[in-house]
Design an enzyme around this catalytic site. Structure first.
Site, mmCIF file in Angstrom:
data_model
loop_
_atom_site.group_PDB
_atom_site.id
_atom_site.type_symbol
_atom_site.label_atom_id
_atom_site.label_comp_id
_atom_site.label_asym_id
_atom_site.label_seq_id
_atom_site.Cartn_x
_atom_site.Cartn_y
_atom_site.Cartn_z
ATOM 1 C CB CYS A 142 -19.905 -2.441 -2.374
ATOM 2 S SG CYS A 142 -18.445 -2.696 -1.533
ATOM 3 C CG ASN A 162 -22.306 -5.686 -5.567
ATOM 4 O OD1 ASN A 162 -22.630 -6.693 -5.033
ATOM 5 N ND2 ASN A 162 -21.411 -4.718 -5.440
ATOM 6 C CB THR A 181 -16.188 -3.401 -7.951
ATOM 7 O OG1 THR A 181 -16.267 -4.335 -6.968
ATOM 8 C CG2 THR A 181 -17.478 -3.253 -8.728
ATOM 9 N NE ARG A 189 -15.948 2.757 2.417
ATOM 10 C CZ ARG A 189 -15.611 1.676 1.714
ATOM 11 N NH1 ARG A 189 -15.072 1.668 0.433
ATOM 12 N NH2 ARG A 189 -15.564 0.136 1.984
ATOM 13 C CE LYS A 216 -5.555 1.844 4.679
ATOM 14 N NZ LYS A 216 -6.180 1.875 3.414
ATOM 15 C CB ALA A 230 -38.761 -3.111 4.291
ATOM 16 C CD GLU A 252 -17.161 -2.969 4.304
ATOM 17 O OE1 GLU A 252 -17.547 -2.332 5.171
ATOM 18 O OE2 GLU A 252 -16.852 -2.513 3.179
ATOM 19 C CG ASP A 278 -2.109 0.816 1.104
ATOM 20 O OD1 ASP A 278 -3.368 0.204 0.948
ATOM 21 O OD2 ASP A 278 -2.031 2.122 0.671
HETATM 22 C C1 UGA Z 1 -21.869 -5.952 -0.974
HETATM 23 C C2 UGA Z 1 -22.188 -7.398 -1.290
HETATM 24 O O1 UGA Z 1 -23.359 -7.912 -0.688
HETATM 25 C C3 UGA Z 1 -20.936 -8.188 -1.621
HETATM 26 O O2 UGA Z 1 -21.344 -9.486 -2.372
HETATM 27 C C4 UGA Z 1 -20.046 -7.498 -2.531
HETATM 28 O O3 UGA Z 1 -18.671 -8.187 -2.484
HETATM 29 C C5 UGA Z 1 -19.876 -6.238 -1.719
HETATM 30 O O4 UGA Z 1 -20.831 -5.448 -1.781
HETATM 31 C C6 UGA Z 1 -18.711 -5.556 -2.585
HETATM 32 O O5 UGA Z 1 -19.060 -4.973 -3.708
HETATM 33 O O6 UGA Z 1 -17.362 -5.613 -2.362
HETATM 34 P P1 UGA Z 1 -21.317 -5.054 1.530
HETATM 35 O O7 UGA Z 1 -21.133 -3.420 0.964
HETATM 36 O O8 UGA Z 1 -20.409 -5.488 2.485
HETATM 37 O O9 UGA Z 1 -21.590 -6.022 0.423
HETATM 38 O O10 UGA Z 1 -22.935 -5.215 2.369
HETATM 39 P P2 UGA Z 1 -24.530 -5.886 2.109
HETATM 40 O O11 UGA Z 1 -24.433 -6.937 3.281
HETATM 41 O O12 UGA Z 1 -24.567 -6.352 0.620
HETATM 42 O O13 UGA Z 1 -25.297 -4.614 2.735
HETATM 43 C C7 UGA Z 1 -25.394 -3.607 1.646
HETATM 44 C C8 UGA Z 1 -26.611 -2.619 2.437
HETATM 45 O O14 UGA Z 1 -27.616 -3.094 2.201
HETATM 46 C C9 UGA Z 1 -26.246 -2.496 3.885
HETATM 47 O O15 UGA Z 1 -26.707 -0.901 4.303
HETATM 48 C C10 UGA Z 1 -27.473 -3.156 4.681
HETATM 49 O O16 UGA Z 1 -27.793 -2.927 5.828
HETATM 50 C C11 UGA Z 1 -28.391 -3.102 3.342
HETATM 51 N N1 UGA Z 1 -29.321 -4.373 3.263
HETATM 52 C C12 UGA Z 1 -28.974 -5.476 3.171
HETATM 53 C C13 UGA Z 1 -30.800 -3.872 3.656
HETATM 54 O O17 UGA Z 1 -31.255 -2.858 3.733
HETATM 55 N N2 UGA Z 1 -31.759 -4.778 3.473
HETATM 56 C C14 UGA Z 1 -31.459 -6.216 3.373
HETATM 57 O O18 UGA Z 1 -32.163 -7.027 3.257
HETATM 58 C C15 UGA Z 1 -30.121 -6.404 3.154
#
Ligand code: UGA
Length: 479
Positions: free
Chosen positions: A295, A243, A147, A372, A60, A287, A181, A55
């Site tokens: 992401c 995504n 990505t 973020r 870091k 919901a 995450e 990095d």
């Molecule tokens: C997301 C994808 O789920 C991963 O598969 C992907 O690798 C990652 O982005 C990435 O592009 O690196 P992440 O950003 O860690 O992962 O978070 P998610 O678990 O997908 O949640 C995203 C958001 O959706 C959160 O704010 C969560 O609270 C919200 N969410 C999730 C809802 O509001 N309702 C749901 O039913 C599920």
């Protein structure tokens, strides 16, 4: 148990290839030590690879090298320390050292939304490739994990052709990641699929060797890891398509929440009922205040921007609607707050001045300190903008939240945040909030009003403890 290894007709089947460094298995470098790169570096060391992580951020790197993960990710600290101790994992700021070390270089740098539009900013991808390429002295494979917009792998090939010695035969491949995450360690060690975009048998063989640890672990646990071998464009698109689908699923249920709100339905019951259909499934149907993070929001925007450039903008126009539904949920919380506090909406939105509001949650989801594009923090800022005195508490995200929204008041505990509040908003579904005792909290607040922005509380329990409860897309509970 055999590991399936499907190939597309255009790509040669896997053959064993000689590792350029002469090591028994490819030596790996991870370029960029954010959530993605640091987690991959640690987990691939855990799988037995000899790993170097790079990095440009010296602070870091020093932190990681001393055994501290610079962000909150369950289980990662222990693995970092054990693999540092085992000598399989090192950290550096030197691309020269990375070039000397690795057979396979994984690009794991960030691709944030551009400051001037919806597209992805590829400056860090360019910087990492052009910093590495001139130092390469033997054959190597450069694999994109970040990505990116479709077409980036071809562009990286051109960068490599310009900056690396053409005699070395450096190749490029693309292998998107799908880690979430909060579950990142598990997602890297036990992925539900591996996707590789390759152009040659050699790249295919090197990538297989670089993932053999994942397949071997799966075999010992009698699991299968599906592997999809494909072309560059498909590999790049798989990630943004996944995504975009997840974002659409969340916005779909949030759109149903909007309808439930006016029709008197309960979206949590609706989600449960449709989720029993295996074609729909019940995951990602919660919901609430919508999706955030580093992401989903930026990926659906970058995907639209890229499709537009390619002349397929219309195909992804629905993603604009997905984004709007998502952002409307944040405004809905402010509207609900005004309703509960008896404030009338003015021309510039409701006036909440003179009210004290506790916001529980700042991170974009539980088990993360990432703020973020976090709905919780965005709502906290909107409530403050409407004049409320907002007191925020998050079990892990305080430091990042304070840096992102320095003017809000931050409290060191849930009890401190809710003390004297006329309204409590639960906006990240941390276990600490889900399991909070509404009767005990009732003694601390100035007004027993709660907005459950993630539909994660036991509505009946809170109502019975005397709280005026409002969920997202559900009616107030009957006592
Ligand atoms: C997301 C994808 O789920 C991963 O598969 C992907 O690798 C990652 O982005 C990435 O592009 O690196 P992440 O950003 O860690 O992962 O978070 P998610 O678990 O997908 O949640 C995203 C958001 O959706 C959160 O704010 C969560 O609270 C919200 N969410 C999730 C809802 O509001 N309702 C749901 O039913 C599920």
């Amino acid at each position: 148990m055999t590991i399936p290894y499907p190939t597309t007709p255009s790509v040669p089947a896997f053959t064993e290839v000689a590792v350029p460094s002469g090591a028994p298995r490819p030596r790996l470098a991870f370029l960029g030590t954010g959530y993605l790169g640091a987690t991959y570096a640690v987990c691939f060391a855990e799988l037995g690879y000899d790993v170097l992580a790079v990095d440009v951020d010296a602070a870091k790197i020093a932190k990681l090298a001393s055994g501290q993960v610079p962000f909150h990710e369950p289980g990662l600290d222990e693995l970092l320390r054990s693999n540092l101790a085992a000598g399989r994992l090192r950290f550096t700021t030197s691309y020269e050292e990375a070039a000397e070390h690795a057979d396979v270089h994984f690009i794991c740098v960030g691709t944030p939304q551009r400051a001037d539009g919806m597209g992805a900013d590829l400056a860090y991808v360019e910087a990492s490739v052009t910093a590495l390429a001139p130092h390469l002295r033997r054959r190597a494979l450069i694999v994109g994990k970040s990505t990116v917009p479709v077409g980036t792998a071809e562009w990286v090939e051109q960068l490599v052709a310009r900056h690396a010695d053409p005699q070395l035969g450096i190749e490029v491949a693309w292998s998107p990641e799908f880690l979430q995450e909060g579950f990142a360690v598990e997602d890297v060690l036990r992925p539900n699929r591996i996707v590789v975009g390759v152009k040659s048998e050699w790249a295919n063989g090197m990538l297989y060797a670089a993932h053999k640890g994942v397949f071997d672990l799966a075999a010992t646990e009698e699991r299968e890891v599906p592997l999809v071998v494909t072309d560059f464009a498909t590999a790049e698109l798989v990630k943004v398509a996944a995504n975009a689908f997840l974002a659409t699923k969340i916005s779909f249920i949030n759109a149903m929440a909007e309808v439930c709100e006016v029709a008197g339905g309960d979206v949590t019951q609706l989600a449960k009922a449709i989720g029993y259909d295996p074609r729909i499934g019940n995951r990602f149907l919660q919901a609430g205040v919508g999706f955030g993070g580093g992401c989903l929001p930026k990926d659906i925007r970058a995907f639209q921007a890229r499709a537009q450039e390619l002349g397929a903008g219309e195909a992804l126009r629905f993603l604009h609607e997905v984004d709007l539904i998502n952002l409307r949920r944040r405004s809905r919380v402010v509207q609900l707050a005004a309703e509960l506090l008896g404030r009338r909406p003015g021309p510039a939105g409701p006036d909440l001045s003179g009210t004290r509001i506790a916001v529980l949650g700042a991170a974009f989801k539980p088990n993360s300190d990432d703020v973020r594009d976090a709905p919780a923090l965005a709502v906290a800022a909107s409530l403050a903008k409407a004049g409320a005195d907002v007191h925020v508490y998050d079990p892990q995200g305080m430091e990042n939240a304070r840096a992102a929204q320095p003017t809000l008041a931050y409290e060191t505990s849930m009890n401190d945040a809710v003390a004297g509040a006329e309204l409590v908003c639960v906006l990240t579904e941390w276990a600490e909030f889900r399991n909070a005792n509404p009767a005990e909290l009732a003694d601390l607040v100035a007004g027993k009003r709660v907005i459950d922005g993630k539909n994660c509380l036991d509505a009946g329990l809170w109502a019975r403890a005397g709280w005026d409860y409002r969920g997202m897309g559900r009616p107030a509970p009957a006592l």
